[in-house]
Enzyme design. Structure first.
Site, PDB file in Angstrom:
ATOM      1  N   LYS A 123      42.258  53.878  34.737  1.00  0.00           N
ATOM      2  CA  LYS A 123      41.349  52.773  34.717  1.00  0.00           C
ATOM      3  C   LYS A 123      41.062  52.499  36.120  1.00  0.00           C
ATOM      4  CE  LYS A 123      42.202  47.634  34.121  1.00  0.00           C
ATOM      5  NZ  LYS A 123      42.963  46.533  33.703  1.00  0.00           N
ATOM      6  N   ASP A 166      41.960  46.582  40.707  1.00  0.00           N
ATOM      7  CA  ASP A 166      42.252  47.233  39.152  1.00  0.00           C
ATOM      8  C   ASP A 166      41.567  48.320  39.197  1.00  0.00           C
ATOM      9  OD1 ASP A 166      43.201  45.995  37.036  1.00  0.00           O
ATOM     10  OD2 ASP A 166      41.436  45.210  36.260  1.00  0.00           O
ATOM     11  N   LYS A 189      39.182  34.696  35.117  1.00  0.00           N
ATOM     12  CA  LYS A 189      40.414  34.356  35.920  1.00  0.00           C
ATOM     13  C   LYS A 189      40.349  32.894  36.484  1.00  0.00           C
ATOM     14  CE  LYS A 189      42.015  39.067  35.806  1.00  0.00           C
ATOM     15  NZ  LYS A 189      43.045  38.917  35.039  1.00  0.00           N
ATOM     16  N   ARG A 230      42.196  48.067  28.241  1.00  0.00           N
ATOM     17  CA  ARG A 230      42.525  48.872  27.072  1.00  0.00           C
ATOM     18  C   ARG A 230      41.030  49.133  26.561  1.00  0.00           C
ATOM     19  NH1 ARG A 230      45.965  43.692  24.681  1.00  0.00           N
ATOM     20  NH2 ARG A 230      46.307  43.588  27.202  1.00  0.00           N
ATOM     21  N   ASP A 286      37.843  42.992  38.448  1.00  0.00           N
ATOM     22  CA  ASP A 286      38.298  42.237  37.281  1.00  0.00           C
ATOM     23  C   ASP A 286      38.031  40.834  37.488  1.00  0.00           C
ATOM     24  OD1 ASP A 286      39.106  41.641  34.761  1.00  0.00           O
ATOM     25  OD2 ASP A 286      41.155  42.424  35.012  1.00  0.00           O
ATOM     26  N   ASP A 346      39.128  39.319  29.147  1.00  0.00           N
ATOM     27  CA  ASP A 346      40.168  39.826  30.502  1.00  0.00           C
ATOM     28  C   ASP A 346      40.955  40.803  29.811  1.00  0.00           C
ATOM     29  OD1 ASP A 346      40.868  39.554  32.758  1.00  0.00           O
ATOM     30  OD2 ASP A 346      42.378  37.911  32.585  1.00  0.00           O
ATOM     31  N   GLU A 382      40.374  43.697  29.319  1.00  0.00           N
ATOM     32  CA  GLU A 382      39.183  44.921  29.293  1.00  0.00           C
ATOM     33  C   GLU A 382      39.790  46.198  29.603  1.00  0.00           C
ATOM     34  OE1 GLU A 382      40.195  43.314  31.798  1.00  0.00           O
ATOM     35  OE2 GLU A 382      40.402  44.761  33.547  1.00  0.00           O
TER      36      GLU A 382
HETATM   37  N1  BES Z   1      43.940  43.717  35.407  1.00  0.00           N
HETATM   38  C1  BES Z   1      44.572  42.777  34.739  1.00  0.00           C
HETATM   39  C2  BES Z   1      46.042  42.986  34.771  1.00  0.00           C
HETATM   40  C3  BES Z   1      46.812  42.478  35.920  1.00  0.00           C
HETATM   41  C4  BES Z   1      46.878  41.146  36.116  1.00  0.00           C
HETATM   42  C5  BES Z   1      47.355  43.315  36.864  1.00  0.00           C
HETATM   43  C6  BES Z   1      47.684  40.715  37.182  1.00  0.00           C
HETATM   44  C7  BES Z   1      48.160  42.766  37.991  1.00  0.00           C
HETATM   45  C8  BES Z   1      48.200  41.467  38.244  1.00  0.00           C
HETATM   46  C9  BES Z   1      44.083  43.005  33.292  1.00  0.00           C
HETATM   47  O1  BES Z   1      42.983  43.444  33.021  1.00  0.00           O
HETATM   48  C10 BES Z   1      44.226  41.585  32.544  1.00  0.00           C
HETATM   49  O2  BES Z   1      43.658  40.684  33.087  1.00  0.00           O
HETATM   50  N2  BES Z   1      45.274  41.520  31.520  1.00  0.00           N
HETATM   51  C11 BES Z   1      45.454  40.212  30.859  1.00  0.00           C
HETATM   52  C12 BES Z   1      45.690  40.569  29.515  1.00  0.00           C
HETATM   53  C13 BES Z   1      45.567  39.495  28.650  1.00  0.00           C
HETATM   54  C14 BES Z   1      44.282  38.796  28.531  1.00  0.00           C
HETATM   55  C15 BES Z   1      46.021  39.865  27.080  1.00  0.00           C
HETATM   56  C16 BES Z   1      46.764  39.883  31.643  1.00  0.00           C
HETATM   57  O3  BES Z   1      47.741  40.444  31.880  1.00  0.00           O
HETATM   58  O4  BES Z   1      46.850  38.436  31.652  1.00  0.00           O
HETATM   59 ZN    ZN Z   2      42.013  44.302  34.513  1.00  0.00          ZN
HETATM   60 MN    MN Z   3      41.590  41.958  33.080  1.00  0.00          MN
END
Ligand code: BES
Ligand code: ZN
Ligand code: MN
Length: 510
Positions: free
Chosen positions: A276, A299, A288, A362, A281, A358, A360
């Site tokens: 990835k 990220d 966020k 996947r 992000d 968010d 993104e």
């Molecule tokens: N890059 C983030 C995941 C992340 C968040 C990694 C905080 C490390 C610390 C990912 O893209 C994301 O935002 N995931 C969301 C998914 C949700 C919207 C289903 C998350 O984990 O909140």
């Molecule tokens: Zn992310």
């Molecule tokens: Mn995200």
């Protein structure tokens, strides 16, 4: 830092610092600090120094805890300028954790000295259950981890460690080809880890998708790798609607980097590593909150680990075939950005309702995973800072492991234990799939809060049904926050070890 390895008599060793190890007595926690047992090289040095080392230990200045150190200057009878005594902790508790503490302690002490070179007795630090090649690999990686600096963005460079060369010395064991091989493997792995760390640490205005593509180009030139970079037009032509949806709000052009290292016969099916590469992000329209958002520059750590692992494997000329596939773009809000509710068609033909922009990672991974099938892979591993939920589940110790093939999962877990870059498996059961139900498209890109890291894996599983596939969620392990904020380089060590053990012609047992 330069490393070499050879058999050496400790008393005759001319060096800036001789590093020797000692076990504390089992009862030393109770305050009996005089009872240390010097390991083999220490015994020999102590004899030449007429007992000076034991007398120093008897003073009680070395702590019993693994990693405590005591520095002695100009010990009569020894050719070394300094002697660094390092506690291994109690013998009964000498395991990987204590080994790592001992090495970290030694590294921190060495980095604070004026010495340019050091000789560390690897045989004294050796873990009985793991063997000398393991000790050599882990000593090199431990010392390099502590010596790593990232100061290229500071206007005044801090003065780093003066230590430039370390000899790993052996007593009572020859420097066999296997041990030399372990050294070469560790140095190349260290180069890969440093690359991953630096790419992670670079700010998002510099480490853009184009920068990652340029970095891949440098690796391709240096190690004669095959490189192909797909541009936006190529993605449109191929039909990568999911990847394109994520990049829509960004001014930075997206890239799909394909980097190929062929170290084995052409007919051997490759290991495909998908990383990835979200270089920042923001969450997109599902923005966020501001706190700690800067950390979303990390990220792209999955992408960095793929470049690092390929650099390592190519650098050691490993007998493996590996293809790195890196989808990379930014996730930004804006007038052209994807909206919650938008439906896109992925490269696989399946339609996705994007309920949360968010989620993104996947979306870029699913198109990259579909694309990976064209390499007829032996196995596909994706590496991604995918979910905050994984951090809640496993904290910052274990990487989340998900797989659709138990033998593959077992091999990855074993490689992680061997490399001490550990993973913990979570289920990808069909029962969770219903959380991704959509009224309007084939399925949605989010499945609610319960089991968030699992439903993310379940989403990816819908694109890998015909592949032997595993997914590593490194959201909790790729970087550290707080005072020590910075990339860890995980899971480069694991990827390299897994590739060598499961896809290499040799090296399974070392
Ligand atoms: N890059 C983030 C995941 C992340 C968040 C990694 C905080 C490390 C610390 C990912 O893209 C994301 O935002 N995931 C969301 C998914 C949700 C919207 C289903 C998350 O984990 O909140
Ligand atoms: Zn992310
Ligand atoms: Mn995200």
């Amino acid at each position: 830092m330069q490393f070499s390895i050879r058999a050496l008599a400790p008393e005759k060793t001319r060096t800036g610092c001789l590093v020797l190890a000692a076990h504390a007595a089992e009862n030393s926690a109770a305050g009996d600090t005089s009872s240390f047992t010097l390991a083999r090289a220490g015994q020999l040095a102590d004899r030449a120094a007429s007992g000076a080392l034991k007398r120093a230990l008897a003073q009680g200045d070395l702590g019993a805890k693994a990693g405590s150190t005591l520095l002695l200057q100009r010990v009569a009878g020894l050719a070394a300028e300094r002697v660094l005594l390092v506690s291994l902790g109690a013998r009964g508790e000498f395991e990987v954790g204590a080994f790592r503490s001992a090495l970290r302690g030694a590294a921190v002490a060495l980095n604070g000295l004026g010495a340019k070179d050091a000789v560390l007795y690897a045989t004294d630090f050796s873990l009985p259950a793991r063997g000398l090649p393991w000790t050599v690999r882990n000593a090199v990686l431990g010392l390099r981890e502590a010596a790593y600096r990232f100061d290229q963005m500071k206007s005044k460079k801090q003065s780093g460690p003066k230590l430039v060369s370390v000899t790993l010395a052996l007593v009572g064991a020859p420097a066999t080809a296997q041990v030399q091989g372990a050294l070469k493997e560790a140095v190349a792995t260290g180069d890969g880890i440093d690359l991953a760390r630096t790419l992670g640490n670079l700010p998002p205005n510099i480490c853009t998708p184009s920068y990652l593509a340029e970095e891949a180009r440098k690796l391709a030139r240096q190690f004669k790798l095959e490189l192909r970079v797909l541009e936006r037009a190529d993605m449109e032509k191929a039909g990568m609607g999911a990847l394109l949806a994520v990049t829509a709000g960004s001014r930075q052009p997206p890239k799909l980097i394909v980097l190929r290292y062929g170290g084995a016969a052409k007919k051997k099916r490759p290991l495909v590593l998908v990383g990835k590469g979200i270089t920042f992000d923001t969450g997109g329209i599902s923005l966020k909150p501001a706190g700690d958002m800067d950390e979303m520059k990390f990220d792209m750590s999955g992408a960095g680990s793929v470049l690092g692992a390929i650099r390592a494997l190519a650098g050691m000329r490993a007998p493996v075939n590996v293809v790195g596939v890196i989808p990379t773009c930014e996730n930004m809000p804006g007038g052209a950005a994807t909206r919650p509710g938008d439906i896109v068609t992925s490269l696989s033909g399946q339609t996705v309702e994007i309920l949360n922009t968010d989620a993104e990672g996947r979306l870029i991974l699913c198109d990259a995973l579909t694309y990976s099938a064209r390499f007829d892979p032996e196995a596909v591993l994706d590496i991604a800072t995918l979910t905050g939920a994984c951090v809640i589940a496993l904290g910052h110790v274990a990487t989340g492991l998900f797989a659709n093939d138990q033998r593959l999962a077992d091999a990855i877990r074993a490689a992680g234990d061997d490399a001490w870059d550990r993973v913990w498996q979570m289920p990808v059961w069909e029962d969770y799939q219903e959380q991704l139900r959509s009224n309007f498209a084939d399925f949605a890109n989010v499945g609610g809060r319960p089991g968030g890291s699992i439903t993310a894996a379940c989403f990816l599983a819908r694109f890998t049904r015909k592949l032997r596939w595993a997914h590593l969620d490194i959201a909790g392990t790729a970087w550290k926050s707080g005072r020590e904020k910075g990339s860890t380089g995980r899971p480069v060590r694991l990827l390299v070890r897994y590739a060598l053990r499961a896809h290499g012609a040799r090296g399974a047992s070392s």
